[in-house]
Enzyme design. Structure first.
Site, PDB file in Angstrom:
ATOM      1  N   GLY A   1       0.881  -7.040   3.716  1.00  0.00           N
ATOM      2  CA  GLY A   1       2.218  -7.605   3.665  1.00  0.00           C
ATOM      3  C   GLY A   1       3.045  -7.283   4.892  1.00  0.00           C
TER       4      GLY A   1
ATOM      5  N   GLN B   1       9.690  -5.396   8.170  1.00  0.00           N
ATOM      6  CA  GLN B   1       9.177  -4.025   8.041  1.00  0.00           C
ATOM      7  C   GLN B   1      10.326  -3.010   8.045  1.00  0.00           C
ATOM      8  OE1 GLN B   1       6.391  -3.429   6.808  1.00  0.00           O
ATOM      9  NE2 GLN B   1       5.028  -2.740   8.410  1.00  0.00           N
TER      10      GLN B   1
ATOM     11  N   GLU C   1       6.579   2.722   9.072  1.00  0.00           N
ATOM     12  CA  GLU C   1       7.157   3.844   8.345  1.00  0.00           C
ATOM     13  C   GLU C   1       8.533   4.273   8.821  1.00  0.00           C
ATOM     14  OE1 GLU C   1       3.617   6.546   6.981  1.00  0.00           O
ATOM     15  OE2 GLU C   1       2.978   5.248   8.609  1.00  0.00           O
TER      16      GLU C   1
ATOM     17  N   GLY D   1       0.828  -1.206   0.000  1.00  0.00           N
ATOM     18  CA  GLY D   1       0.000   0.000   0.000  1.00  0.00           C
ATOM     19  C   GLY D   1       0.858   1.250   0.000  1.00  0.00           C
TER      20      GLY D   1
ATOM     21  N   GLY E   1       3.842   1.346  16.282  1.00  0.00           N
ATOM     22  CA  GLY E   1       3.774   0.899  14.895  1.00  0.00           C
ATOM     23  C   GLY E   1       5.119   1.112  14.232  1.00  0.00           C
TER      24      GLY E   1
HETATM   25 MO1  MOS Z   1       1.250   5.274   5.310  1.00  0.00          MO
HETATM   26  S1  MOS Z   1       2.010   6.748   4.083  1.00  0.00           S
HETATM   27  O1  MOS Z   1       0.335   6.212   6.384  1.00  0.00           O
HETATM   28  O2  MOS Z   1       0.442   4.112   4.402  1.00  0.00           O
END
Ligand code: MOS
Length: 760
Positions: free
Chosen positions: A492, A661, A727, A264, A724
């Site tokens: 994923g 990740q 990112e 995504g 999380g």
């Molecule tokens: Mo992320 S850019 O919040 O899928």
């Protein structure tokens, strides 16, 4: 974030602090390297993605994209396309159903749309690449052929496509993701001017496009006055509310399924294609599949916008900051709200006596830009962390030593207490692992034949988020199995696996006995998979549902049970049941409780508590990214030869999926540093490289073995102590590479990507 902000900011100071719920599961599942539960389905080809869902009478759609950036369609010739074999519909603004504009993501609580423009409702054109016609045919090949026969004449108008020319018109947006677009503490410009050591430079980052393996796709059918939607999405419930709004349907008449998503990264929300396919399906009365081509993904779904950033640091001789200035401009459109929050890292990372952090935007005629893995932080850390390296150089200080001197006691911008911040520990561990002490600080000093070798380091950072509005249900069966459900997303990242683990621990069941259901709006309300928020959002909802379940089980157990008279706080869950914490023999299994109560199952559902922790503490993840590069002194080619990412992200739930990740984020960061670049023709507004042949992302040979480690120190204020981690991995990588390139070559590249021409 906007919605969160308006809902909770005022309330938070009234709510007393509460210790997080104790973990009542006694057997550790959290922290185990469990392999992906959906792995076998994927490697055997049984996982069914949105483009693979079978439907009777399914037809296929193809899209034609505008060739101008601004103006009107003067005429559109569709006869030839209509006559082509297999064609059922040629849809343009002249015959498309009337539809209101889709609600905008982050602006409207129901919005998943990347743009607030109405879709194909009139002759006006807003960007080069806007869909102007959709063909539906019996086969994909017929649709692709017929769409090539549609002829469009345009009345072009002057378009806003030249960032360099327009940036003088930049203005501060109302806010940046709900935060102020400007933060000023003291007079930073004056402090900078007076500082003995000054760094003041401009950094540029280009447009990027998402390159998820799975293309954007929807398979949609109208059934009994509603629609069933198989979509590839990061937000099933917001997709539902968006499509319900556009098609005037009650939300209960829209079902969105998305059990598997092939990546995504931020742009799998709603774009024009879902609206167009659903409208086309309504018109032809048959299920429609629309798979965007790779070109379609570039033209019709948004990517990361470009930025021009100034970072100015005014330091005293000891390295402490008298002034920290981070300002700049991002391109945006007038129909979206994604200003690329590149100043956010500077709001939280460093102690400084004065600060000026300001974001501006310039409106352009282009596809609406959107969230892309660590929007803001990924490109913001490139500028800020490059500048920190430049400052360390100017002070003749080791860059890690400099970070140590700038460590703040409280959040510099908000003044809030840090919930958990162990950045320097991440630096210490990373430096150890990387062998930072062996680095030669003198640029261009390490040479191996034609290769110049350099090492660089940079800070990674990304906020902790937990989204409000999620609910989960837990079903316990008479056989002692559990089904935990929440309409969340597996793209994923490992969500399905990790959430089976956390639920199993919570319930005291072996993980094999727990199924985690997700990806379907028929399940309890999920929150989006974005902002690295999903794991915390799910865990909080499951904990809430489990609290209800335990009370229900105590009721069912009644007075004949060893549990009689016990309160939830006396209990721990283990061995498939509930047991007294201090008297291990006193307890009863779920199977026994249900059997005695003559129940085939118990189902409990609950909503997660509001994410107040986010407003009471400065909650962020951190990391230290260590990079070694080899730069060819003849060709300028940059090869990344070693990489260590050392992270501080709360408790790690599953080391195996977590490592993946982190590593994935770092790989995407190598793309940002060295190759990713959407080429945008500033005369026509046309994206010139809408394909993976010409838009370069790292491939195996570009990626060294990447070592990832983590502190694993739980955050006392998040559910299960977790943060999380989707990112943070990409953040800091651009600067780590640029800093390593500087160390190798003595050349400071402030303009991404670092391609070889810039090093010749
Ligand atoms: Mo992320 S850019 O919040 O899928």
């Amino acid at each position: 974030m906007t919605i969160m902000d308006s809902l909770f900011k005022k309330a938070v100071r009234l709510i007393p602090d509460k210790a997080p719920d104790p973990l009542i599961g006694a057997e550790r599942q959290v922290g185990r390297s469990l392999s992906r539960v959906d792995g076998p389905l994927k490697v055997t080809g049984q996982a069914r993605f949105a483009a693979e869902v079978p439907f009777k009478n399914l037809v296929y759609a193809a899209t034609k994209y505008s060739a101008i950036a601004r103006g009107r369609i003067a005429s559109i010739e569709t006869e030839e396309a209509k006559q082509a074999p297999g064609v059922l519909l040629v849809m343009t603004h002249e015959n498309a159903p009337r539809m209101p504009a889709p609600p905008l993501m982050m602006k409207d609580p129901k919005g998943a749309s990347g743009s607030s423009l109405p879709v194909m409702q009139d002759a006006s054109i807003h960007w080069n690449g806007e869909p102007v016609a959709v063909v539906v045919a019996e086969t994909q090949e017929q649709a692709d052929h017929a769409v090539s026969l549609v002829r469009v004449k345009y009345d072009a108008q002057p378009a806003r496509t030249d960032f360099d020319r327009l940036k003088s018109e930049a203005h501060e947006p109302e806010n940046v993701l709900g935060e102020p677009s400007r933060i000023a503490i003291g007079d930073a410009e004056a402090a900078l001017a007076a500082a003995p050591v000054r760094i003041d430079n401009i950094y540029r980052t280009p447009r990027h496009n998402h390159a998820a393996m799975e293309l954007h796709v929807i398979t949609v059918a109208w059934q009994e006055g509603g629609i069933i939607v198989h979509d590839t999405t990061q937000m099933v419930h917001l997709t539902r509310s968006t499509l319900a709004e556009v098609f005037g349907l009650p939300e209960e008449h829209v079902r969105v399924l998305s059990p598997f998503v092939g990546g995504g990264f931020g742009n799998k929300g709603v774009w024009s294609h879902q609206v167009l396919a659903t409208a086309a399906s309504q018109v032809v009365g048959r299920p429609v599949r629309m798979v965007l081509s790779r070109e379609g993904v570039f033209r019709a779904t948004g990517g990361r916008t470009l930025t021009e950033q100034r970072v100015a640091l005014g330091a005293k001789a000891d390295g402490t900051l008298a002034a920290l200035i981070h300002t700049g401009i991002a391109g945006m459109t007038d129909h979206n709200d994604c200003p690329e929050q590149f100043t956010f890292p500077a709001r939280h990372l460093y102690a400084a006596e004065s600060m000026l952090l300001r974001q501006e935007i310039v409106e352009l005629d282009m596809v609406a830009n959107t969230f892309m893995r660590a929007p803001g932080e990924s490109v913001g850390t490139f500028a800020l962390e490059s500048a920190m390296d430049e400052l360390a150089e100017a002070l003749s200080l080791d860059p890690i030593e400099l970070r140590g001197r700038l460590e703040p006691a409280k959040d510099p911008a908000s003044g809030l207490t840090f919930s958990a911040r162990h950045l320097l520990e991440a630096y210490r561990r990373g430096a150890d692992r990387f062998g930072w002490d062996k680095r030669n600080r003198v640029p261009r000093a390490a040479i191996d034949g034609d290769w110049l070798i350099g090492q660089g380091v940079a800070t990674a950072t990304y906020p902790y988020f937990r989204m409000p509005g999620g609910s989960a249900s837990i079903k316990l069966t008479a056989e002692g199995d559990a089904v935990v459900s929440m309409a969340s997303h597996e793209m994923g990242m490992g969500t399905a696996t990790v959430q089976a683990q956390t639920a199993a621990e919570r319930l005291g069941l072996p993980v094999e006995r727990v199924t985690f259901e997700y990806g379907d709006t028929a399940l309890p309300h999920g929150t989006l998979a974005g902002g690295s928020s999903q794991s915390a959002s799910i865990v909080a909802a499951v904990m809430a549902a489990n609290d209800v379940l335990v009370k229900e089980l105590l009721k069912l157990a009644g007075n004949d049970s060893p549990l009689a008279g016990l309160k939830p706080r006396d209990l721990e869950a283990r061995d498939g049941g509930l047991f007294h914490r201090e008297h291990p023999a006193r307890g009863e299994t779920y199977v026994s409780i249900l059997k005695r109560a003559n129940r085939s199952e118990v189902v409990c559902e609950a909503a997660a508590p509001q994410p107040m922790e986010m407003l009471k503490y400065s909650m962020h993840s951190y990391g230290a990214q260590f990079c070694e590069v080899r730069v060819n002194r003849i060709t300028g080619e940059v090869r990344v030869s070693r990489f260590v990412g050392s992270f501080d992200t709360g408790r790690i739930l599953n080391p195996k999926t977590a490592a993946s990740q982190f590593r994935g984020g770092i790989i995407m960061g190598l793309g940002l540093a060295l190759m990713e670049h959407t080429l945008f023709d500033s005369r026509s507004g046309r994206i010139m490289n809408p394909s993976l042949a010409e838009y370069h992302v790292p491939v195996h040979l570009d990626v060294p073995a990447i070592d990832v480690i983590w502190n694993d120190i739980p955050d006392p204020h998040s559910p299960l102590g977790l943060h999380g981690i989707g990112e943070i991995g990409i953040t800091g990588v651009g600067a780590a590479v640029a800093n390593a390139v500087y160390n190798a070559t003595g050349r400071r590249i402030r303009d991404l990507p670092i391609t070889l021409d810039k090093l010749l």
